[in-house]
Design an enzyme around this catalytic site. Structure first.
Site, PDB file in Angstrom:
ATOM      1  N   SER A  44       0.829  -1.199   0.000  1.00 42.24           N
ATOM      2  CA  SER A  44       0.000   0.000   0.000  1.00 42.24           C
ATOM      3  C   SER A  44       0.873   1.263   0.000  1.00 42.24           C
ATOM      4  O   SER A  44       1.729   1.418  -0.858  1.00 42.24           O
ATOM      5  CB  SER A  44      -0.952  -0.041   1.202  1.00 42.24           C
ATOM      6  OG  SER A  44      -2.003   0.874   1.049  1.00 42.24           O
ATOM      7  N   ASP A 156      -5.669  -3.389  -2.590  1.00 43.33           N
ATOM      8  CA  ASP A 156      -4.705  -3.053  -1.534  1.00 43.33           C
ATOM      9  C   ASP A 156      -3.951  -4.269  -0.994  1.00 43.33           C
ATOM     10  O   ASP A 156      -4.554  -5.267  -0.590  1.00 43.33           O
ATOM     11  CB  ASP A 156      -5.456  -2.375  -0.389  1.00 43.33           C
ATOM     12  CG  ASP A 156      -4.531  -1.621   0.544  1.00 43.33           C
ATOM     13  OD1 ASP A 156      -3.685  -2.262   1.189  1.00 43.33           O
ATOM     14  OD2 ASP A 156      -4.665  -0.390   0.639  1.00 43.33           O
TER      15      ASP A 156
END
Length: 257
Positions: A44, A156
């Site tokens: 991320s 993510d």
């Protein structure tokens, strides 16, 4: 404090939204201590900071990227994809920072963690096109739409692996970790709504999954003060950076005494 040769030092950067600016402060402290990890792995926001570091960007350039890249843009609204914002619309923004758009154009090896939503598996990207992997790793549902890569949908990296130690551990002799998804004791009034409860339980689950990996690092930076900063609050960029720098500087100073 003694380190192996720099090419044998690895760096793991967790996800954590705006709190990830603490990674940049930590990198500044490492630079001042003449510690420059060669292998990098991130999830991320950690993947974004890792890619900037691996490309040779300095602290100011890293901060500039996050200050100038809008988290929310009204003209990036997604009308035909799941998610409020179309993640792939950010590609042109990213191209300004990684014009070559390839992992092999970086100055250091980089692993990027992302989640394959269709297979329910994590994947570590390390070759080929760079920007799609970065976009996927940072595509936090349901705010940002998944990214299509090779016919699969990715989101993510923190969904399944918020602290991607695995790909670099066999490559290095010494691992430095920076975890910005911190957990500290909170008061009862901080769990006064359904949203606060959801945020707290999600944070606890994520930390529990990654706790053993975090504490297996040879050196870990984990500034507890970050918990007061909202994950998507761009106003916290400078504060998170300063927290990360101060925390890492204190820890490195203590280790070298």
């Amino acid at each position: 404090m003694e380190f192996p040769p720099m090419h044998k030092v690895g760096l793991v950067l967790s996800g954590g939204g705006v709190r990830g600016m603490a990674h940049i402060g930590m990198l500044k402290a490492l630079h001042e201590a003449d510690i420059q990890p060669h292998w990098v792995s991130g999830s991320s926001v950690g993947a974004l900071v890792g890619a900037l570091y691996a490309s040779g960007a300095d602290t100011e350039q890293m901060l500039s990227f996050f200050k100038q890249t809008p988290i929310f843009r009204y003209n990036f609204f997604s009308f035909s994809k799941p998610g409020f914002f179309d993640t792939e619309r950010y590609k042109n923004v990213f191209t300004k920072y990684w014009p070559e758009n390839r992992f092999d154009a970086l100055k250091r090896p980089l692993y990027v963690a992302a989640t394959n939503l269709l297979k329910g598996e994590e994947r570590f990207f390390y070759e080929g096109e760079l920007i799609p992997a970065l976009l996927a790793s940072a595509a936090l549902p349901p705010i940002f739409s998944p990214v299509s890569i090779d016919g699969e949908l990715y989101a993510d990296g923190g969904i399944m692996n918020n602290f991607p130690l695995e790909p670099i551990q066999p490559q290095v002799d010494y691992v430095i970790g920076s975890n910005v998804s911190v957990i500290t004791r909170i008061s009862r009034r901080e769990i006064g709504s359904s949203i606060q409860l959801t945020n707290r339980t999600t944070g606890l689950m994520m930390y529990a999954i990654n706790r053993d990996k975090i504490h297996s690092c040879d050196l870990i930076f984990e500034p507890s003060e970050l918990e007061k900063i909202g994950v998507l609050d761009k106003k916290g960029i400078e504060e998170a950076y300063e927290i990360g720098y101060a925390h890492a500087s204190r820890k490195l100073d203590a280790l070298t005494r």
